[in-house]
Motif scaffolding. Structure first.
Motif, short mmCIF file in Angstrom:
data_model
loop_
_atom_site.label_atom_id
_atom_site.label_comp_id
_atom_site.label_asym_id
_atom_site.label_seq_id
_atom_site.Cartn_x
_atom_site.Cartn_y
_atom_site.Cartn_z
N GLN A 75 -13.77 46.55 23.02
CA GLN A 75 -13.00 45.42 23.56
C GLN A 75 -12.34 44.57 22.47
OE1 GLN A 75 -16.17 43.50 25.61
NE2 GLN A 75 -16.52 45.23 26.98
N THR A 76 -12.42 45.02 21.21
CA THR A 76 -11.90 44.20 20.11
C THR A 76 -10.39 44.04 20.18
OG1 THR A 76 -11.88 46.20 18.74
CG2 THR A 76 -13.78 44.74 18.55
N SER A 77 -9.67 45.10 20.55
CA SER A 77 -8.21 45.01 20.62
C SER A 77 -7.77 44.07 21.74
CB SER A 77 -7.60 46.40 20.82
OG SER A 77 -8.12 47.00 22.00
N LEU A 78 -8.47 44.10 22.89
CA LEU A 78 -8.14 43.18 23.98
C LEU A 78 -8.37 41.73 23.55
CD1 LEU A 78 -9.64 45.01 27.10
CD2 LEU A 78 -7.23 44.77 26.50
N GLU A 79 -9.46 41.48 22.87
CA GLU A 79 -9.76 40.12 22.41
C GLU A 79 -8.75 39.66 21.37
OE1 GLU A 79 -13.78 40.49 21.12
OE2 GLU A 79 -14.59 40.59 23.17
N PHE A 80 -8.27 40.60 20.53
CA PHE A 80 -7.24 40.25 19.54
C PHE A 80 -5.94 39.86 20.23
CE2 PHE A 80 -3.52 41.83 17.19
CZ PHE A 80 -3.57 40.98 16.09
N PHE A 81 -5.50 40.67 21.21
CA PHE A 81 -4.27 40.36 21.94
C PHE A 81 -4.42 39.07 22.74
CE2 PHE A 81 -3.38 45.09 21.78
CZ PHE A 81 -2.34 44.97 20.87
N SER A 82 -5.61 38.81 23.27
CA SER A 82 -5.84 37.58 24.03
C SER A 82 -5.66 36.34 23.16
CB SER A 82 -7.25 37.60 24.63
OG SER A 82 -7.57 36.38 25.22
N LYS A 83 -6.21 36.41 21.95
CA LYS A 83 -6.08 35.27 21.04
C LYS A 83 -4.65 35.12 20.55
CE LYS A 83 -9.02 33.00 17.68
NZ LYS A 83 -10.23 33.11 16.85
N LYS A 84 -3.97 36.24 20.34
CA LYS A 84 -2.60 36.21 19.83
C LYS A 84 -1.63 35.63 20.85
CE LYS A 84 1.00 39.25 17.98
NZ LYS A 84 1.38 40.65 17.69
N SER A 85 -1.78 36.01 22.10
CA SER A 85 -0.84 35.58 23.15
C SER A 85 -1.36 34.43 23.98
CB SER A 85 -0.52 36.76 24.07
OG SER A 85 -1.70 37.29 24.63
N ASP A 110 -13.57 32.12 26.14
CA ASP A 110 -13.62 31.84 24.70
C ASP A 110 -13.14 33.06 23.91
OD1 ASP A 110 -14.01 30.32 22.46
OD2 ASP A 110 -16.15 30.74 22.31
N PHE A 111 -12.05 33.70 24.44
CA PHE A 111 -11.42 34.86 23.81
C PHE A 111 -12.37 36.06 23.67
CE2 PHE A 111 -8.99 31.20 22.04
CZ PHE A 111 -7.79 31.46 22.68
N HIS A 112 -13.36 36.14 24.55
CA HIS A 112 -14.23 37.31 24.65
C HIS A 112 -14.25 37.76 26.11
CE1 HIS A 112 -15.73 36.96 20.55
NE2 HIS A 112 -15.93 35.66 20.77
N VAL A 113 -14.38 39.07 26.32
CA VAL A 113 -14.33 39.60 27.68
C VAL A 113 -15.50 39.07 28.49
CG1 VAL A 113 -14.45 41.70 29.05
CG2 VAL A 113 -13.08 41.66 26.97
N LEU A 114 -15.18 38.43 29.61
CA LEU A 114 -16.21 37.90 30.51
C LEU A 114 -16.62 38.97 31.52
CD1 LEU A 114 -17.85 35.42 31.52
CD2 LEU A 114 -15.92 34.92 33.03
N ASP A 115 -15.65 39.48 32.26
CA ASP A 115 -15.92 40.55 33.22
C ASP A 115 -14.64 41.34 33.45
OD1 ASP A 115 -14.54 38.63 34.53
OD2 ASP A 115 -15.84 38.49 36.28
N MET A 116 -14.78 42.57 33.91
CA MET A 116 -13.63 43.41 34.24
C MET A 116 -14.05 44.45 35.27
SD MET A 116 -13.17 45.39 30.62
CE MET A 116 -14.59 46.00 29.71
N ILE A 117 -13.09 44.81 36.11
CA ILE A 117 -13.33 45.75 37.21
C ILE A 117 -12.22 46.79 37.19
CG2 ILE A 117 -13.49 46.02 39.71
CD1 ILE A 117 -14.66 43.23 39.86
N GLU A 118 -12.62 48.04 37.30
CA GLU A 118 -11.68 49.17 37.24
C GLU A 118 -11.36 49.63 38.66
OE1 GLU A 118 -11.70 52.66 34.09
OE2 GLU A 118 -13.06 53.10 35.76
#
Length: 310
Positions: A75-85, A110-118
């Motif tokens: 999930q590091t790339s998602l957290e990076f894009f979240s902080k960037k945008s 806080d720019f970390h994945v809380l939950d996600m559903i596929e």
């Protein structure tokens, strides 16, 4: 901007305003969403992302380049894009042999994945395939959830909360009737989730209240739920915590019933009903004999008080 000891210090006024916009606030900004394509997204997933982006605009960021990432594994790339945008919501689309036509809805804390559903797309009708008039950009949708699963099953409850966060739009004090142009109807039935988008038409009804008709506008999805990544109850509790300044102050001697009626309690001194002023009528006037008796009792009481003081 310079970074010293983990603290970013702005050099210009523009960077200072930028950092102030990212700081925590009592009333947070509108939640923005980022839409990301996976490394092997096909035409169906790409068009689905474009259509959901059209529903979410202008509070969305669309990444056009493909990104090779796996949200459930790294999930590091998602957290990076979240902080960037500066986005607290995300939608990731991918396609492979094991999980074809895949969409992952998620949110950050806080720019970390809380939950996600596929969710897997089984049937899809695009926005451009339905030749009807569309709603204006930025319209706040009316969300309708149908199905017992949204009230009983834990995963469906989280999905409902996630979709409300994703599509609710800005918080407004009031909504005019003519502004209710967009309706999102989401149904959970027999293990599937039916996502439908309608445009509300106000027709003449012969009275003051108009007759409402729903016109299919697209996009429409038939989803199946796949993998889920849900946070713990303690983390959800921390994410929902509100600052003390936003909590309403409790007012003394004020209560509300189940219907919202407001009740107040007044504290008064004990009243002497004998001195209560009533309506002046001949029948209620005291007679001469009653007046004399009352005056004699008052005189005796005053002489007794004087004798005690002496």
């Amino acid at each position: 901007m310079t970074q010293l000891d983990g603290v970013v210090k702005p050099k210009t006024k523009r960077s200072k305003r930028f950092l102030q916009g990212r700081e925590p606030k009592l009333n947070e900004n509108i939640k923005n969403a980022m839409l990301i394509k996976g490394g092997n997204a096909n035409q169906t997933v790409t068009q689905a992302l474009k259509d959901i982006y059209s529903l979410k605009k202008p509070n969305a960021v669309m990444y056009k380049k493909k990104n090779i990432t796996r949200p459930f594994e790294d999930q590091t790339s998602l957290e990076f894009f979240s902080k960037k945008s500066d986005c607290s919501l995300f939608l990731f689309g991918s396609h492979n042999k094991k999980r074809p036509n895949n969409l992952v809805f998620g949110r950050m804390f806080d720019f970390h994945v809380l939950d996600m559903i596929e969710l897997g797309i089984e049937k899809f009708v695009s926005l451009k395939d339905i030749k009807n008039s569309k709603f204006p950009e930025g319209t706040k949708p009316l969300l309708i959830f149908a199905g017992d699963a949204f009230e009983t099953d834990n995963e469906h409850k989280k999905l409902k909360s996630l979709l409300i966060d994703f599509f609710r739009g800005p918080t407004v004090p009031c909504v005019r009737l003519a502004g209710l142009e967009h309706v999102l109807h989401i149904t959970a039935l027999e293990g599937k989730i039916y996502f439908r988008s309608y445009k509300a038409l106000l027709k003449k009804s012969g009275c003051r209240t108009p007759r409402i008709e729903l016109e299919d506008m697209g996009p429409s999805f038939d989803f199946t739920m796949r993998r889920t990544h849900l946070a713990s109850d303690d983390l959800y509790k921390t994410a929902h915590r509100q600052p003390k300044a936003l909590k309403p102050k409790k007012k003394k001697n004020v209560s509300h019933d189940v219907f919202g009626t407001k009740y107040g309690r007044l504290h008064m001194q004990k009243q002497d009903l004998a001195k209560l002023q009533t309506r002046k009528m001949k029948g209620l006037k005291k007679r001469k004999g009653e007046k004399a008796e009352g005056e004699g009792e008052e005189a005796e009481a005053t002489t007794a008080k004087k004798a005690k003081t002496q």
